[in-house]
Design a protein around this motif. Structure first.
Motif, PDB file in Angstrom:
ATOM      1  N   THR A 213     -21.541  -1.010 -14.083  1.00  0.00           N
ATOM      2  CA  THR A 213     -21.466  -0.999 -12.929  1.00  0.00           C
ATOM      3  C   THR A 213     -19.791  -1.348 -13.117  1.00  0.00           C
ATOM      4  OG1 THR A 213     -21.089  -3.643 -13.098  1.00  0.00           O
ATOM      5  CG2 THR A 213     -23.151  -2.889 -12.348  1.00  0.00           C
ATOM      6  N   ASN A 214     -19.271  -1.319 -12.499  1.00  0.00           N
ATOM      7  CA  ASN A 214     -17.799  -1.284 -12.422  1.00  0.00           C
ATOM      8  C   ASN A 214     -16.856  -1.484 -10.662  1.00  0.00           C
ATOM      9  OD1 ASN A 214     -14.737  -0.385 -12.511  1.00  0.00           O
ATOM     10  ND2 ASN A 214     -15.353   1.548 -13.499  1.00  0.00           N
ATOM     11  N   GLU A 215     -16.221  -2.740 -11.210  1.00  0.00           N
ATOM     12  CA  GLU A 215     -15.406  -3.325 -10.189  1.00  0.00           C
ATOM     13  C   GLU A 215     -14.161  -2.412 -10.140  1.00  0.00           C
ATOM     14  OE1 GLU A 215     -16.964  -5.230 -12.859  1.00  0.00           O
ATOM     15  OE2 GLU A 215     -15.514  -6.437 -13.452  1.00  0.00           O
ATOM     16  N   GLY A 216     -13.729  -2.253 -11.326  1.00  0.00           N
ATOM     17  CA  GLY A 216     -12.302  -1.713 -11.323  1.00  0.00           C
ATOM     18  C   GLY A 216     -11.563  -0.952 -11.442  1.00  0.00           C
ATOM     19  N   GLY A 217     -12.767  -0.149 -10.826  1.00  0.00           N
ATOM     20  CA  GLY A 217     -12.224   1.445 -10.170  1.00  0.00           C
ATOM     21  C   GLY A 217     -11.973   2.843 -10.830  1.00  0.00           C
ATOM     22  N   PHE A 341     -13.464   6.097  -2.186  1.00  0.00           N
ATOM     23  CA  PHE A 341     -13.617   5.620  -1.217  1.00  0.00           C
ATOM     24  C   PHE A 341     -13.411   4.179  -1.040  1.00  0.00           C
ATOM     25  CE2 PHE A 341     -16.462   1.916  -3.146  1.00  0.00           C
ATOM     26  CZ  PHE A 341     -16.478   3.248  -4.287  1.00  0.00           C
ATOM     27  N   GLY A 342     -13.053   3.726   0.558  1.00  0.00           N
ATOM     28  CA  GLY A 342     -12.414   2.300   1.163  1.00  0.00           C
ATOM     29  C   GLY A 342     -11.510   2.690   0.684  1.00  0.00           C
ATOM     30  N   SER A 343     -10.871   1.370   0.319  1.00  0.00           N
ATOM     31  CA  SER A 343      -9.274   0.493   0.187  1.00  0.00           C
ATOM     32  C   SER A 343      -8.685   0.885  -1.374  1.00  0.00           C
ATOM     33  CB  SER A 343      -8.810  -0.569   0.798  1.00  0.00           C
ATOM     34  OG  SER A 343      -9.293  -1.239   2.440  1.00  0.00           O
ATOM     35  N   ASN A 344      -7.537   1.393  -1.768  1.00  0.00           N
ATOM     36  CA  ASN A 344      -7.217   0.753  -3.173  1.00  0.00           C
ATOM     37  C   ASN A 344      -8.300   1.623  -4.008  1.00  0.00           C
ATOM     38  OD1 ASN A 344      -4.338  -0.207  -3.649  1.00  0.00           O
ATOM     39  ND2 ASN A 344      -5.644  -1.361  -5.240  1.00  0.00           N
ATOM     40  N   ARG A 345      -8.476   2.728  -4.060  1.00  0.00           N
ATOM     41  CA  ARG A 345      -9.694   3.530  -4.858  1.00  0.00           C
ATOM     42  C   ARG A 345      -8.987   4.278  -5.523  1.00  0.00           C
ATOM     43  NH1 ARG A 345     -13.257   0.016  -1.585  1.00  0.00           N
ATOM     44  NH2 ARG A 345     -14.529  -0.997  -3.451  1.00  0.00           N
ATOM     45  N   GLY A 346      -7.607   4.973  -5.502  1.00  0.00           N
ATOM     46  CA  GLY A 346      -6.951   6.144  -5.884  1.00  0.00           C
ATOM     47  C   GLY A 346      -7.501   6.452  -7.178  1.00  0.00           C
ATOM     48  N   ALA A 347      -7.695   7.435  -7.949  1.00  0.00           N
ATOM     49  CA  ALA A 347      -7.305   7.216  -8.672  1.00  0.00           C
ATOM     50  C   ALA A 347      -6.705   9.300  -9.745  1.00  0.00           C
ATOM     51  CB  ALA A 347      -8.771   7.283  -9.904  1.00  0.00           C
ATOM     52  N   ARG A 378      -6.362   3.126  -9.324  1.00  0.00           N
ATOM     53  CA  ARG A 378      -6.364   1.491  -8.362  1.00  0.00           C
ATOM     54  C   ARG A 378      -7.347   1.262  -7.922  1.00  0.00           C
ATOM     55  NH1 ARG A 378      -1.609   2.765  -4.997  1.00  0.00           N
ATOM     56  NH2 ARG A 378      -1.820   0.894  -4.567  1.00  0.00           N
ATOM     57  N   SER A 379      -8.198  -0.015  -8.080  1.00  0.00           N
ATOM     58  CA  SER A 379      -9.019  -1.015  -8.684  1.00  0.00           C
ATOM     59  C   SER A 379      -8.982  -1.662  -6.638  1.00  0.00           C
ATOM     60  CB  SER A 379      -9.207  -1.769  -8.891  1.00  0.00           C
ATOM     61  OG  SER A 379     -10.409  -2.144  -9.019  1.00  0.00           O
ATOM     62  N   ALA A 380     -10.118  -2.161  -6.132  1.00  0.00           N
ATOM     63  CA  ALA A 380     -10.439  -2.781  -5.012  1.00  0.00           C
ATOM     64  C   ALA A 380     -11.091  -4.018  -5.892  1.00  0.00           C
ATOM     65  CB  ALA A 380     -11.809  -2.144  -4.079  1.00  0.00           C
ATOM     66  N   GLY A 381     -11.528  -3.843  -6.563  1.00  0.00           N
ATOM     67  CA  GLY A 381     -11.805  -5.470  -7.518  1.00  0.00           C
ATOM     68  C   GLY A 381     -13.429  -5.918  -6.721  1.00  0.00           C
ATOM     69  N   LEU A 382     -13.735  -7.448  -6.733  1.00  0.00           N
ATOM     70  CA  LEU A 382     -14.521  -8.067  -5.946  1.00  0.00           C
ATOM     71  C   LEU A 382     -14.371  -8.654  -4.460  1.00  0.00           C
ATOM     72  CD1 LEU A 382     -15.986  -9.941  -9.106  1.00  0.00           C
ATOM     73  CD2 LEU A 382     -16.216  -7.927  -7.875  1.00  0.00           C
ATOM     74  N   TYR A 399      -8.357  -7.665  -1.690  1.00  0.00           N
ATOM     75  CA  TYR A 399      -8.126  -8.737  -0.826  1.00  0.00           C
ATOM     76  C   TYR A 399      -6.470  -8.580  -1.731  1.00  0.00           C
ATOM     77  CZ  TYR A 399     -11.754 -12.020   0.088  1.00  0.00           C
ATOM     78  OH  TYR A 399     -13.326 -11.829   0.347  1.00  0.00           O
ATOM     79  N   ASP A 400      -6.439  -7.843  -2.826  1.00  0.00           N
ATOM     80  CA  ASP A 400      -5.350  -7.705  -3.612  1.00  0.00           C
ATOM     81  C   ASP A 400      -4.858  -6.331  -3.726  1.00  0.00           C
ATOM     82  OD1 ASP A 400      -3.103  -7.994  -5.609  1.00  0.00           O
ATOM     83  OD2 ASP A 400      -3.478  -9.424  -6.174  1.00  0.00           O
ATOM     84  N   ALA A 401      -4.392  -5.325  -3.302  1.00  0.00           N
ATOM     85  CA  ALA A 401      -4.674  -4.098  -3.598  1.00  0.00           C
ATOM     86  C   ALA A 401      -3.161  -3.381  -4.637  1.00  0.00           C
ATOM     87  CB  ALA A 401      -3.174  -3.222  -2.190  1.00  0.00           C
ATOM     88  N   ARG A 402      -2.805  -4.556  -5.894  1.00  0.00           N
ATOM     89  CA  ARG A 402      -1.910  -4.638  -6.961  1.00  0.00           C
ATOM     90  C   ARG A 402      -2.665  -3.987  -7.909  1.00  0.00           C
ATOM     91  NH1 ARG A 402       0.856  -9.402  -7.091  1.00  0.00           N
ATOM     92  NH2 ARG A 402      -0.741 -10.360  -6.628  1.00  0.00           N
ATOM     93  N   GLN A 403      -4.052  -4.334  -7.691  1.00  0.00           N
ATOM     94  CA  GLN A 403      -5.460  -4.622  -8.225  1.00  0.00           C
ATOM     95  C   GLN A 403      -5.371  -2.334  -8.961  1.00  0.00           C
ATOM     96  OE1 GLN A 403      -8.961  -7.024  -8.549  1.00  0.00           O
ATOM     97  NE2 GLN A 403      -8.318  -6.445  -6.482  1.00  0.00           N
TER      98      GLN A 403
END
Lengths: 860, 259
Positions: A213-217, A341-347, A378-382, A399-403
Motif C-alpha cells: 500500500t502507499n499513502e505517500g505518493g 490521479f486526483g489532487s496533489n499526486r504529481g511526481a 506530491r502526496s495526497a495523504g489520508l 487535506y494538505d497539499a504540502r505533503q
C-alpha cells in the motif's frame, strides 16, 4: 526454483561429428535456438558435475530419442533433457541432403550449484571450456555468457577427467543460495515481466502473502505487509539488491526504511524472497523475511521505450545490453513524470543504472555497478471517510497539499566471485549516499501541545517534515569449502556483513499554510554500525536428507548525538525564559545545560537457524525450518550504556514443495504452515506518523503457491492466510491482512495468419489480479476488500513493439490503506474531532498507458 | 487437514482487535432530582436563600476521556490526543431549571473504551479563539440573607475578559484561555454503547455554593438589581465565586448514560 538458464543467444555452434572419418562427409547440425532450463531448487545435490546426453537431431531440427549417458541425479537429468528437448537445430546434412544425426551433449552443473550444494563426488569439478590449444574445437564465442551466466563451448576432444562429448557448458554467474525450505522463493520474473507493475516493489507480489500500500505518493516507498506483519516501509523486511542493503539505518521514518523506487522495473530479472529468518545470511530487519532483487537484462542491444497514459503520465526508458556480454552487463535510464490521479499526486523522477560483469581470470568474475536516482513527488495523504460520505471532500482529494517528498540515491558497488578447487568465495563492497525528505500530515491540527514555557498559541498544524541524509559504506562476503563426509560432499560456509552509516536526521513540524517550521522534534547525528558474522553448514548424509543451518551473530552499535535533547523545562529562568525555542539550553531555574546529548551503546544478538529437507520423492521435498531474527531500534530510543534494545523474532515453518514436468509444461507448487513471534512488534502510530514499538505478537498461517510454465504461457498463483495477534490480550494485530491472493499470468505466442514482410507478429498478454480480504482495524473494525485487476497487451514485430496496459481494469474505487484514529482537519466546524474514525488512502483509479518500444542491435 | 483448518479459520473470523466504534445521542437538562420546571429555591452553604428564576447554560460541546480524573495535569494542554472516548460536537442552550432534556443537535460518536471523565466545553465554537462573545451562563434570581435582599442577574462570557496572567512570567503558556473554557475533569465512569444516550445533568445550586451575594455590584436601586461582573479582573468575591462555580468539575455537573 534454481535458475539454470539458457537462451537462444548462441547460434551457429557447430557440432563436431564423430567418428572423425565421417566429418568430411557430414555437415554437422547447428544450434539455432535454445531455451531456458529450470532446475527444481529442492533437488538433491548433483551426483557429479555434468549430465551427458545422447540424442538424435532429426531432419525437423528437433532433439529426440534422448538418453542419459552419464547421470547427475534424476532431477538434474530430467532438467537437462527437458531443456534439450526444446532446442532447435539446423539439421545435419550429408551430400547436400538433411539427415538425422546422433550426437552427444554435456550439460555441466552451474558452478554455483557445485559450490553450494553438497553430495558431489570428490573427483568432480567444474567443466572448463576447452580451448583450441587443448585440442578442443571451440565455438565462435567460446566464453559468451548468456542470460543465466552460462557460456557454451564445443568440444569433440576428451578433456581431463571427462568423457568425449560435443557440447559442454560452464558458468560465469553468481552463487544461487541454497533453498531454506518451502518458504524460500527463487522467483524468476521471466515472461511475467509483461504483467503491469507500478514499481519494482510490485515484483514482491510474486511471493505469497505480500500486500503493498502507499499513502505517500509515487515517490514514497511502498508499505509492505507480509505474513502477518505490517512491515511498514521495510522495517520488518530485509531488502537487498544484488546483495547491497536497501534498508536505511537511522531514518526517522523508521529504522530500516527501504525505498525500492530507484530500480528500473525492466531490469529486475530474478527475486529471492525468503519468508522467515531461516538463512544465516539474513541480517538485521529480517523479521518477516528478506528479499533480494537480482538485476539483469536478458534482451541484448538497445531498447528505447516510451509510454504515455492517463493523468498526463509519461515514461521513457532506455536500456542497453552489449551483445556478447553477460546479461548482468547493462545500462539503463528512466525519466518519469505524472500529474497523478486526483489532487496533489504529481511526481517526477529520474533513474540511471549501469553494471558490468567481467572476468578477472578463468575462476574469478567481477561486477561493478553504479546507480543514481532523484525524485520529487506530491502526496495526497489520508482522508477521513466521514468527510467523504458527507461531501466535505472528494475521494481523491487531499487535506494538505504540502505533503510529498524528495528522494536521492547514489550508489557504487563492486563484487567478486571465484572458485578454486573445493573453495568458492564472494566479496561485495558498496558505497551508498541517500537522502530522503518526507512531508506527511496524518492528524491535521491535534498534536501541537501548548507547553508552559511557550507563548500561548493555537494548534499550528501537524505537518511532519522529516529529512534524513546518510552515507553508507559496507561489505559482505563469504567463503564455502567442500568437505567429504558420509562419502558425499558436504560444505561449510563462513561469511560476514558489515556496514557503517553516518546519518543526519531532522524532524520538524511545519506551521499550516506555509513552509515555516515551528517545532524541532528530532535532530540527530548518528554513527551506526552493523556487523554480522555467520557460519552455515550444509550436511547431506544421504541423498534424501539434508540439514542446512548455522549461527549468526549480529553486533549493532550506536553513537547518537541528539542536538535537541531538552525540549521542556518546568521552572525556566524568569530572567531569560526560553519562550518558543524547540531545543532548550537550561534546566530548572535557568541552570545552563547544552541542548545536545550524546548516547552510545552496543548490543549483540546470537541467531541460530536451521532447515531440514527431506526428498525429493516423486518431485516433492518436505522441509521444516526454525530460526531467530532481530530488528534494531530507532536511534532516538537508545540510552547511554544500556544494552541496545532489539526486537527478537522466533519463527518456524513446515512445508512441501514440488516440481514436475508434464510434456512441455513445468509445474511447481508448494504449501507451507508457518508461525512467527516477535517480542516488540511495530504498530502504526498516527501521532508519530510511523510505526512505533508495541507489545509482543504472534502469528500463524498457511500459504499455497503454484506456478506453471509452458511454451506459450507463464502463470503464478498464491494465497496466504494468517492470523496475527497480541500475546497478552489475544486481540488481532491491526492493519494486517488475513487473506492475500495474487495471480499473475502471461500468454505469449506468434500471432497467426498475419506476417508482415515475412516476419511474425509476437503477441504477449499479461494479467495481474490482487485480492485482499477485510483487514482488521482498531476498534473491532474491518476494512473493505481490495480487488484489483491489471492487464497489459503487447505486440512485437522485428525491432518494434507496441503495448497497451490498463491498471485497475474494472475501475474499482477502493481504499488501498485504511486506518482508525483521531484527527482534526477542521473540515466540519471549529470544534475539534478527537475520537477515532476511519481514514483511508485512495487506491489508484483505472489508468491506461500506451507504450512503444524499439529494440535495436541485439543478438540475432 | 480440515480438522485443523476449520478452527483456525473460525478463530480468524471471530477475533477482533478489541473495542468498537459507537454512535450515541446526547441531551442536557437540569437535574430532575433538583428541579421541577419552575423557579428553584435553595439555601446556599454560605447561608443565602436563593431563588433562581433563570439559569441557562450554553454547552458548546461534550468530550469524554479515558483519563482518570486524578491524572489530569494542572498545566496540561487543552487537547490531549489519544485519550478521548467520545465527543458531542454540537452546542445546546440548556435551561438548568427544567428537567426536560434538550437534545444536542448532533449525534455523539466515540468508542466503547472505558470512559473515566468528561469535559464540558463552554465555547461558542473555537475553543482556542482569542475572542468568543458567546454567553455561556445566563442567570437571574434573588438571594436573601436576613433582611437583605439581592435581586441579581449575570451573564458570563469567556473571552479576553477571562484571560489571566501566568503565575510565572517564564511560563507564559501555563494558563491558556482554552483551559478557561473547558470544565474538566468531571468524574464519569461509563462505557459508551451503540445507540445509547448521554445525559448531562446540571445542578445550578452548585454554581452558587460559594457566592457571597453581598459583594455583588449594585447596578440599580429602582428596581433594586445586582449584577455579576463579566470580568475576571473584578475583585468582587461573588464574581469570582460564580465563575469558579461555573467551572467546577465536581458539583454542578453530572453525567449519566442510558442504554
Amino acid at each position: 526454483m534454481s535458475p539454470f538458464r539458457t537462451t537462444a543467444a548462441v547460434l551457429g555452434l557447430a557440432f563436431a561429428m564423430a567418428p572423425s572419418s565421417a566429418r568430411a562427409e557430414v555437415t554437422p547440425p547447428e544450434v539455432v535456438e535454445r531455451v531456458d532450463a529450470t532446475l527444481p531448487s529442492d533437488a538433491p545435490p548433483p551426483l557429479q558435475d555434468h549430465v551427458l546426453l545422447e540424442f538424435t537431431v532429426g531432419t525437423d531440427g528437433r532433439a529426440v530419442d534422448i538418453h542419459v549417458v552419464e547421470s547427475a541425479g534424476q532431477a538434474w537429468d530430467r532438467a537437462a533433457a527437458t531443456a534439450l528437448a526444446q532446442w532447435r537445430f539446423k539439421p545435419a546434412r550429408h551430400e547436400g541432403l538433411e539427415v538425422a544425426a546422433r550426437t552427444r551433449l554435456s550439460f555441466s552443473m552451474p558452478a554455483a550449484v557445485l559450490a553450494q550444494d553438497a553430495g558431489v563426488p570428490e573427483d568432480a569439478g567444474v567443466v572448463e571450456a576447452p580451448s583450441p590449444a587443448d585440442g578442443g574445437q571451440s565455438s565462435p564465442e567460446p566464453e559468451a555468457p548468456d542470460a543465466g551466466g552460462l557460456a557454451f563451448t564445443v568440444s569433440d576432444a576428451p578433456d581431463a577427467g571427462h568423457p568425449r562429448h560435443e557440447l559442454s557448458t560452464t558458468v560465469l554467474g553468481r552463487s544461487v543460495p541454497r533453498s531454506r525450505g518451502a518458504s524460500d522463493f527463487q522467483l524468476e520474473v521471466g515472461e511475467l515481466q509483461v504483467v503491469p507493475r507500478r514499481s519494482a516493489a510490485d515484483f514482491l507480489k510474486l511471493a505469497p502473502g505480500i500486500l503493498l500500500t502507499n499513502e505517500g505518493g509515487e515517490g514514497h516507498p511502498e508499505q509492505i505487509f507480509l505474513r502477518g506483519f505490517d512491515a511498514r516501509e521495510g522495517q520488518d523486511l530485509e531488502l537487498t539488491v544484488d546483495g547491497v542493503p536497501i534498508n536505511e539505518l537511522g531514518n526517522l521514518h523508521g529504522n530500516g526504511f527501504a525505498d525500492l523506487n530507484f530500480l528500473i522495473p525492466e531490469l529486475v530479472e530474478n527475486l529471492r524472497v525468503l519468508e522467515g529468518p531461516f538463512d544465516p545470511r539474513q541480517g538485521n530487519f529480517a523479521v518477516a523475511g528478506s528479499a533480494d532483487y537480482q538485476l539483469g537484462l536478458p534482451e541484448r542491444g538497445l531498447t528505447v521505450k516510451g509510454g504515455y497514459g492517463s493523468f498526463d503520465t509519461a515514461r521513457v526508458v532506455a536500456l542497453w545490453g552489449p551483445p556478447g556480454e553477460s546479461t548482468r552487463t547493462f545500462g539503463g535510464v528512466q525519466l518519469f513524470r505524472t500529474s497523478g490521479f486526483g489532487s496533489n499526486r504529481g511526481a517526477t523522477n529520474g533513474k540511471a543504472v549501469a553494471q558490468y560483469e567481467g572476468q578477472v581470470s578463468e575462476n574469478t568474475s567481477f561486477r561493478v555497478g553504479a546507480q543514481g536516482y532523484a525524485a520529487h513527488y506530491r502526496s495526497a495523504g489520508l482522508l477521513r471517510a466521514d468527510d467523504v460520505v458527507n461531501g466535505l471532500t472528494g475521494f481523491y482529494d487531499t487535506y494538505d497539499a504540502r505533503q510529498g517528498g524528495d528522494s536521492l540515491r547514489a550508489q557504487v558497488n563492486f563484487d567478486l566471485h571465484g572458485h578454486q578447487g573445493k573453495l568458492s568465495w564472494d566479496q561485495l563492497a558498496f558505497f551508498v549516499f541517500r537522502s530522503t525528505r518526507i512531508l506527511e500530515n496524518f492528524t491535521g491540527f491535534l498534536e501541537d501541545a501548548q507547553l508552559p514555557q511557550q507563548n500561548p498559541h493555537p494548534q499550528r498544524g501537524d505537518l511532519i517534515d522529516r529529512d534524513t541524509s546518510g552515507f553508507t559504506v559496507g561489505a559482505r562476503g563469504g567463503a564455502r569449502w567442500r568437505v567429504r563426509l558420509f562419502e558425499r560432499f558436504q560444505d561449510v560456509e563462513a561469511g560476514y556483513f558489515f556496514r557503517f552509516d553516518v546519518v543526519d536526521a531532522l524532524q520538524t513540524r511545519v506551521e499550516a499554510g506555509g513552509n515555516v517550521p515551528y517545532l524541532r522534534e528530532y535532530d540527530l547525528s548518528s554513527k551506526l554500525s552493523d556487523l554480522g558474522a555467520y557460519l552455515d553448514v550444509n550436511v547431506s548424509p544421504v541423498w534424501w536428507l539434508t540439514l542446512r543451518g548455522g549461527l549468526r551473530a549480529e553486533v549493532l552499535t550506536y553513537d547518537v548525538l541528539d542536538e535537541c535533547a531538552a525540549k521542556e523545562v518546568r521552572r525556566p529562568s524568569t530572567g531569560n525564559p526560553p519562550g518558543d525555542e524547540s531545543c532548550l539550553s537550561q534546566r530548572d531555574f535557568g541552570k545552563y545545560r547544552d541542548p545536545t546529548e550524546r548516547n552510545s551503546t552496543t548490543g549483540v544478538a546470537l541467531l541460530p537457524r536451521g532447515t531440514l529437507l527431506l526428498g525429493p520423492v516423486a518431485g516433492v521435498t518436505l522441509s521444516g525450518s526454525v530460526g531467530t531474527g532481530v530488528r534494531s531500534v530507532d536511534p532516538q530510543y537508545i540510552t547511554q550504556n544500556l544494552a541496545t534494545p532489539f526486537a527478537s523474532i522466533f519463527a518456524w515453518e513446515g512445508g512441501a514443495a514440488g516440481a514436475w514436468r508434464f510434456g512441455a509444461h513445468d509445474v511447481s507448487a508448494r504449501a507451507v504452515l508457518f508461525g512467527t513471534r516477535v517480542d516488540q512488534d511495530l504498530v502504526f502510530n498516527p501521532q508519530e506518523g510511523r510505526g512505533t514499538l508495541g507489545g509482543s505478537t504472534s502469528r500463524v498461517g498457511t500459504l499455497l503457491a503454484a506456478r506453471g510454465r509452458g511454451g506459450f504461457y507463464d502463470a503464478s498463483f498464491n494465497v496466504t492466510w494468517v492470523r496475527s495477534q497480541f500475546d497478552d490480550t489475544g486481540l488481532l494485530v491491526p492493519y494486517v491482512p488475513d487473506v492475500v491472493l495474487r495471480a499473475d499470468g502471461a500468454l505469449f505466442h506468434a500471432l497467426p495468419f498475419f506476417q508482415p514482410m515475412g516476419a511474425p507478429l509476437l503477441g504477449r498478454l499479461g494479467l495481474g489480479v490482487t485480492w485482499v480480504g477485510r483487514r482488521a482495524l482498531p476498534y473491532g473494525q474491518r476494512s473493505d476488500v481490495i480487488f484489483v485487476t491489471d492487464v497489459n497487451a503487447e505486440v512485437g514485430w522485428r525491432w518494434v513493439s507496441l503495448g497497451f496496459s490498463i491498471t485497475n481494469l474494472f475501475g474499482a474505487q477502493y481504499r488501498l490503506g485504511e486506518y482508525n484514529y483521531a484527527s482534526d482537519f477542521r473540515t466540519s466546524g471549529s470544534l475539534p474531532t478527537l475520537v477515532p474514525v476511519r481514514h483511508f488512502s485512495a487506491g489508484a483509479p483505472r489508468a491506461v498507458m500506451l507504450s512503444l518500444a524499439f529494440h535495436l542491435g541485439g543478438e540475432p | 487437514m480440515k480438522r485443523l483448518a476449520l478452527p483456525l479459520l473460525l478463530a480468524g473470523c471471530v477475533q477482533t482487535t478489541g473495542g468498537r466504534l459507537v454512535e450515541f445521542s446526547a441531551q442536557a437538562s437540569g437535574d430532575p432530582a433538583v428541579v421541577a420546571g419552575g423557579p428553584l429555591s435553595f439555601t446556599s452553604p454560605s447561608g443565602f436563600g436563593v431563588t433562581l428564576t433563570r439559569a441557562h447554560l450554553f454547552a458548546g460541546a461534550l468530550y469524554l476521556s479515558q483519563q482518570n480524573p486524578q491524572s489530569y495535569a494542572l498545566e496540561a494542554s487543552c487537547l490531549q490526543p489519544g485519550v478521548y472516548s467520545g465527543e458531542v460536537r454540537g452546542a445546546v442552550r440548556v435551561d438548568a431549571l427544567s428537567p426536560a432534556p434538550a437534545a444536542f443537535p448532533v449525534s455523539g460518536n466515540g468508542t466503547d473504551a472505558q470512559t473515566r471523565s468528561a469535559e464540558l466545553w463552554l465555547t461558542g465554537g473555537d475553543v482556542e479563539a482569542d475572542v468568543d462573545t458567546t454567553v455561556v451562563l445566563d442567570v437571574a434570581g434573588t438571594a436573601t440573607r436576613g433582611t437583605d435582599s439581592y435581586p441579581f442577574e449575570g451573564a458570563f462570557t469567556i473571552s479576553q475578559n477571562r484571560m489571566t496572567p501566568p503565575r510565572n512570567p517564564a511560563l507564559p503558556g501555563s494558563n491558556p484561555l482554552c483551559q478557561q473554557r473547558i470544565v474538566a475533569p468531571i468524574p464519569f465512569d461509563a462505557q459508551l454503547s451503540e445507540g445509547g444516550t448521554l445525559w448531562l445533568l446540571i445542578d445550578a445550586r452548585a454554581w452558587f455554593a460559594s457566592v457571597d451575594f453581598s459583594t455583588l455590584t449594585k447596578v440599580s436601586d429602582t428596581p433594586l438589581l445586582y449584577r455579576f461582573t463579566d470580568d475576571s479582573s473584578s475583585s468582587a468575591q461573588a464574581d469570582k465565586a460564580l465563575y469558579n462555580g461555573l467551572r467546577a468539575a465536581v458539583g454542578p455537573y453530572r453525567f449519566t448514560l442510558a442504554p
